[in-house]
Scaffold this active site. Structure first.
Site, short mmCIF file in Angstrom:
data_model
loop_
_atom_site.label_atom_id
_atom_site.label_comp_id
_atom_site.label_asym_id
_atom_site.label_seq_id
_atom_site.Cartn_x
_atom_site.Cartn_y
_atom_site.Cartn_z
CG ASP A 10 54.75 67.76 65.26
OD1 ASP A 10 54.90 68.85 64.67
OD2 ASP A 10 53.74 67.52 65.95
CE LYS A 26 56.68 67.72 40.09
NZ LYS A 26 57.14 66.40 39.61
CG PHE A 27 53.02 70.50 41.97
CD1 PHE A 27 52.36 69.50 41.28
CD2 PHE A 27 54.10 70.15 42.76
CE1 PHE A 27 52.74 68.17 41.39
CE2 PHE A 27 54.49 68.82 42.89
CZ PHE A 27 53.81 67.83 42.19
CD GLU A 28 54.56 79.29 42.91
OE1 GLU A 28 54.46 80.53 43.02
OE2 GLU A 28 55.39 78.62 43.57
CD GLU A 81 61.60 74.20 53.28
OE1 GLU A 81 60.80 74.24 52.33
OE2 GLU A 81 62.81 73.90 53.15
CG ASP A 87 46.53 68.89 54.23
OD1 ASP A 87 45.52 69.49 53.80
OD2 ASP A 87 46.60 67.65 54.31
#
Length: 239
Positions: A121, A218-220, A69, A144
Protein backbone atom coordinates in the site's frame (compact mmCIF):
# COMPACT_ATOMS: atom_id res chain seq x y z
CA UNK A 1 -26.30 0.17 30.17
CA UNK A 2 -26.32 -3.56 31.02
CA UNK A 3 -23.14 -5.54 31.71
CA UNK A 4 -23.56 -7.23 28.33
CA UNK A 5 -23.89 -3.89 26.54
CA UNK A 6 -20.85 -2.50 28.39
CA UNK A 7 -18.83 -5.58 27.42
CA UNK A 8 -19.89 -5.23 23.76
CA UNK A 9 -19.04 -1.50 23.78
CA UNK A 10 -15.63 -2.30 25.22
CA UNK A 11 -15.01 -4.90 22.52
CA UNK A 12 -16.04 -2.43 19.79
CA UNK A 13 -13.71 0.24 21.17
CA UNK A 14 -10.80 -2.17 21.37
CA UNK A 15 -11.33 -3.64 17.92
CA UNK A 16 -9.05 -1.98 15.33
CA UNK A 17 -10.94 -0.03 12.67
CA UNK A 18 -10.66 -1.46 9.16
CA UNK A 19 -8.92 0.96 6.82
CA UNK A 20 -10.81 1.62 3.60
CA UNK A 21 -8.51 0.72 0.73
CA UNK A 22 -8.44 2.59 -2.56
CA UNK A 23 -7.46 -0.57 -4.42
CA UNK A 24 -8.59 -4.17 -4.75
CA UNK A 25 -6.07 -7.00 -4.64
CA UNK A 26 -6.54 -8.88 -7.90
CA UNK A 27 -5.21 -12.37 -8.48
CA UNK A 28 -2.98 -11.74 -11.47
CA UNK A 29 -1.21 -14.47 -13.38
CA UNK A 30 2.45 -13.68 -13.97
CA UNK A 31 4.23 -14.35 -17.23
CA UNK A 32 7.60 -16.09 -17.25
CA UNK A 33 9.29 -12.77 -18.00
CA UNK A 34 7.54 -11.03 -15.11
CA UNK A 35 8.41 -13.86 -12.73
CA UNK A 36 12.03 -13.77 -13.87
CA UNK A 37 12.09 -9.99 -13.46
CA UNK A 38 10.78 -10.34 -9.92
CA UNK A 39 13.23 -13.08 -8.97
CA UNK A 40 16.27 -11.35 -10.46
CA UNK A 41 15.38 -7.72 -9.84
CA UNK A 42 13.78 -7.71 -6.42
CA UNK A 43 16.96 -8.47 -4.42
CA UNK A 44 18.65 -5.46 -6.07
CA UNK A 45 15.81 -2.95 -6.39
CA UNK A 46 12.99 -4.09 -4.09
CA UNK A 47 12.26 -2.36 -0.78
CA UNK A 48 10.17 -3.59 2.17
CA UNK A 49 7.60 -1.68 4.19
CA UNK A 50 8.82 -3.50 7.29
CA UNK A 51 12.21 -1.78 7.03
CA UNK A 52 10.56 1.47 8.09
CA UNK A 53 11.98 4.96 7.55
CA UNK A 54 14.63 4.98 4.83
CA UNK A 55 17.47 7.30 3.94
CA UNK A 56 16.95 7.36 0.18
CA UNK A 57 20.26 9.14 -0.42
CA UNK A 58 21.83 6.00 1.02
CA UNK A 59 19.46 3.67 -0.87
CA UNK A 60 20.31 5.24 -4.24
CA UNK A 61 23.89 6.10 -3.34
CA UNK A 62 23.51 9.77 -4.26
CA UNK A 63 21.56 12.98 -3.73
CA UNK A 64 19.13 13.62 -6.57
CA UNK A 65 15.64 14.97 -7.29
CA UNK A 66 13.24 12.29 -6.09
CA UNK A 67 9.86 11.24 -7.46
CA UNK A 68 7.38 8.97 -5.67
CA UNK A 69 4.85 7.23 -7.93
CA UNK A 70 1.66 5.74 -6.50
CA UNK A 71 0.35 2.75 -8.44
CA UNK A 72 2.61 2.38 -11.48
CA UNK A 73 0.53 -0.38 -13.09
CA UNK A 74 2.72 -2.34 -15.50
CA UNK A 75 5.50 0.22 -15.15
CA UNK A 76 5.60 1.54 -18.73
CA UNK A 77 5.42 5.21 -17.74
CA UNK A 78 7.88 4.71 -14.88
CA UNK A 79 10.44 3.17 -17.21
CA UNK A 80 9.99 5.93 -19.78
CA UNK A 81 10.36 8.70 -17.17
CA UNK A 82 13.40 7.09 -15.52
CA UNK A 83 15.12 6.51 -18.87
CA UNK A 84 14.49 10.12 -19.91
CA UNK A 85 15.82 11.54 -16.61
CA UNK A 86 18.81 9.45 -15.44
CA UNK A 87 19.79 12.31 -13.13
CA UNK A 88 16.60 11.76 -11.11
CA UNK A 89 15.54 8.95 -8.77
CA UNK A 90 12.14 7.23 -8.78
CA UNK A 91 10.37 5.30 -6.04
CA UNK A 92 7.50 3.27 -7.47
CA UNK A 93 4.78 1.52 -5.48
CA UNK A 94 2.38 -1.09 -6.86
CA UNK A 95 0.35 -3.76 -5.09
CA UNK A 96 -0.05 -6.12 -8.06
CA UNK A 97 2.85 -8.54 -8.52
CA UNK A 98 2.65 -8.86 -12.34
CA UNK A 99 3.18 -5.11 -12.62
CA UNK A 100 6.09 -5.24 -10.18
CA UNK A 101 7.65 -8.07 -12.17
CA UNK A 102 7.13 -6.21 -15.45
CA UNK A 103 8.81 -3.07 -14.12
CA UNK A 104 11.76 -4.97 -12.72
CA UNK A 105 12.13 -6.88 -15.98
CA UNK A 106 12.07 -3.62 -17.95
CA UNK A 107 14.66 -2.05 -15.65
CA UNK A 108 17.06 -4.89 -16.25
CA UNK A 109 16.45 -4.95 -19.98
CA UNK A 110 17.17 -1.21 -20.22
CA UNK A 111 19.95 -1.14 -17.65
CA UNK A 112 18.12 1.36 -15.42
CA UNK A 113 19.33 1.74 -11.85
CA UNK A 114 17.47 4.91 -10.78
CA UNK A 115 14.25 3.16 -9.67
CA UNK A 116 13.40 1.42 -6.40
CA UNK A 117 10.20 -0.55 -5.90
CA UNK A 118 7.73 -1.30 -3.12
CA UNK A 119 4.97 -3.88 -3.50
CA UNK A 120 2.38 -2.84 -0.91
CA UNK A 121 0.00 0.00 0.00
CA UNK A 122 1.58 3.28 -1.14
CA UNK A 123 -0.02 5.26 1.68
CA UNK A 124 1.61 2.98 4.22
CA UNK A 125 4.96 3.55 2.52
CA UNK A 126 4.46 7.31 2.70
CA UNK A 127 3.51 7.12 6.36
CA UNK A 128 6.25 4.81 7.56
CA UNK A 129 9.15 4.84 5.08
CA UNK A 130 9.42 8.37 3.66
CA UNK A 131 10.81 11.27 5.67
CA UNK A 132 8.87 14.52 5.83
CA UNK A 133 9.84 17.20 3.29
CA UNK A 134 11.98 14.77 1.29
CA UNK A 135 10.19 14.35 -2.06
CA UNK A 136 10.31 16.60 -5.11
CA UNK A 137 7.28 15.06 -6.79
CA UNK A 138 4.42 12.70 -6.02
CA UNK A 139 2.68 11.13 -9.04
CA UNK A 140 -0.81 9.65 -9.13
CA UNK A 141 -1.69 8.66 -12.68
CA UNK A 142 -5.07 7.16 -13.54
CA UNK A 143 -6.12 5.82 -10.14
CA UNK A 144 -9.30 3.77 -9.86
CA UNK A 145 -12.13 6.35 -10.07
CA UNK A 146 -14.59 4.17 -8.16
CA UNK A 147 -17.47 5.29 -10.36
CA UNK A 148 -20.41 4.27 -8.18
CA UNK A 149 -21.45 6.82 -5.57
CA UNK A 150 -21.44 4.25 -2.77
CA UNK A 151 -17.78 3.57 -3.55
CA UNK A 152 -16.61 7.21 -3.58
CA UNK A 153 -15.24 6.75 -0.06
CA UNK A 154 -12.66 4.40 -1.60
CA UNK A 155 -11.16 7.11 -3.81
CA UNK A 156 -7.57 7.72 -2.82
CA UNK A 157 -7.82 11.50 -3.25
CA UNK A 158 -9.34 12.70 0.01
CA UNK A 159 -8.38 15.48 2.46
CA UNK A 160 -6.24 13.09 4.52
CA UNK A 161 -4.35 12.04 1.38
CA UNK A 162 -3.67 15.66 0.44
CA UNK A 163 -2.27 16.36 3.90
CA UNK A 164 -0.09 13.24 3.95
CA UNK A 165 1.41 14.09 0.56
CA UNK A 166 1.96 17.72 1.62
CA UNK A 167 3.98 16.53 4.62
CA UNK A 168 6.24 14.39 2.43
CA UNK A 169 6.83 16.96 -0.32
CA UNK A 170 9.57 19.55 -0.02
CA UNK A 171 8.46 23.18 -0.06
CA UNK A 172 8.07 23.79 -3.78
CA UNK A 173 7.48 20.10 -4.48
CA UNK A 174 4.58 19.11 -6.72
CA UNK A 175 1.72 16.63 -6.59
CA UNK A 176 0.84 15.61 -10.17
CA UNK A 177 -2.43 13.75 -10.73
CA UNK A 178 -4.08 12.62 -13.95
CA UNK A 179 -7.38 10.90 -14.70
CA UNK A 180 -9.49 10.08 -17.73
CA UNK A 181 -12.74 10.21 -15.73
CA UNK A 182 -14.05 13.79 -15.63
CA UNK A 183 -16.20 13.41 -12.48
CA UNK A 184 -13.12 12.16 -10.64
CA UNK A 185 -11.09 15.07 -12.03
CA UNK A 186 -13.68 17.43 -10.56
CA UNK A 187 -13.51 15.54 -7.27
CA UNK A 188 -9.71 15.83 -7.21
CA UNK A 189 -9.95 19.54 -7.92
CA UNK A 190 -12.54 20.05 -5.21
CA UNK A 191 -10.40 18.29 -2.61
CA UNK A 192 -7.15 20.03 -3.58
CA UNK A 193 -8.57 23.55 -3.90
CA UNK A 194 -9.37 23.58 -0.17
CA UNK A 195 -6.35 21.55 1.00
CA UNK A 196 -4.10 23.81 3.09
CA UNK A 197 -0.53 24.50 2.00
CA UNK A 198 -0.97 24.05 -1.76
CA UNK A 199 -1.09 26.26 -4.85
CA UNK A 200 -2.79 25.19 -8.08
CA UNK A 201 -0.31 25.63 -10.93
CA UNK A 202 -3.04 25.78 -13.60
CA UNK A 203 -3.32 29.22 -15.18
CA UNK A 204 -7.11 29.03 -15.10
CA UNK A 205 -7.16 27.63 -11.57
CA UNK A 206 -8.44 24.25 -12.76
CA UNK A 207 -6.47 21.82 -14.96
CA UNK A 208 -3.18 21.99 -16.86
CA UNK A 209 -2.30 20.68 -20.34
CA UNK A 210 -0.48 17.34 -20.21
CA UNK A 211 3.06 18.09 -19.02
CA UNK A 212 5.74 16.88 -21.41
CA UNK A 213 7.29 14.69 -18.71
CA UNK A 214 4.14 12.60 -18.26
CA UNK A 215 4.29 9.79 -20.81
CA UNK A 216 1.18 9.24 -22.89
CA UNK A 217 -0.16 5.72 -22.46
CA UNK A 218 -1.54 3.56 -25.27
CA UNK A 219 -4.96 3.77 -23.63
CA UNK A 220 -4.71 7.56 -23.60
CA UNK A 221 -3.80 7.62 -27.29
CA UNK A 222 -6.75 5.40 -28.09
CA UNK A 223 -9.04 7.55 -25.97
CA UNK A 224 -7.75 10.69 -27.67
CA UNK A 225 -8.68 9.23 -31.07
CA UNK A 226 -12.15 8.50 -29.72
CA UNK A 227 -12.50 12.02 -28.36
CA UNK A 228 -12.05 11.08 -24.71
CA UNK A 229 -10.42 13.60 -22.40
CA UNK A 230 -7.64 13.38 -19.84
CA UNK A 231 -7.32 15.87 -17.01
CA UNK A 232 -3.98 16.74 -15.36
CA UNK A 233 -3.68 18.56 -12.04
CA UNK A 234 -0.49 20.10 -10.64
CA UNK A 235 -0.49 21.33 -7.05
CA UNK A 236 2.66 22.77 -5.49
CA UNK A 237 3.42 22.70 -1.78
CA UNK A 238 3.85 26.27 -0.59
CA UNK A 239 3.70 25.77 3.18
Amino acid sequence: MSDTQEHQAGQDAARPQRTIKSFVMRAGRMTEGQQRGLEQGWPKYGLALEDGLRDFDQVFGRQAPRTFEIGFGMGHSTLEMAAAAPEQDFIGVEVHKPGVGALLSGMQAQGLTNIRVYSCDALEVLRHCVADASLDRVLLFFPDPWHKKRHHKRRIVQPAFAELVRQKLKIGGVLHMATDWEPYAEHMLEVMQVAPGYRNLAQDGRFVPRPDDRPMTKFERRGERLGHGVWDLLFQRID
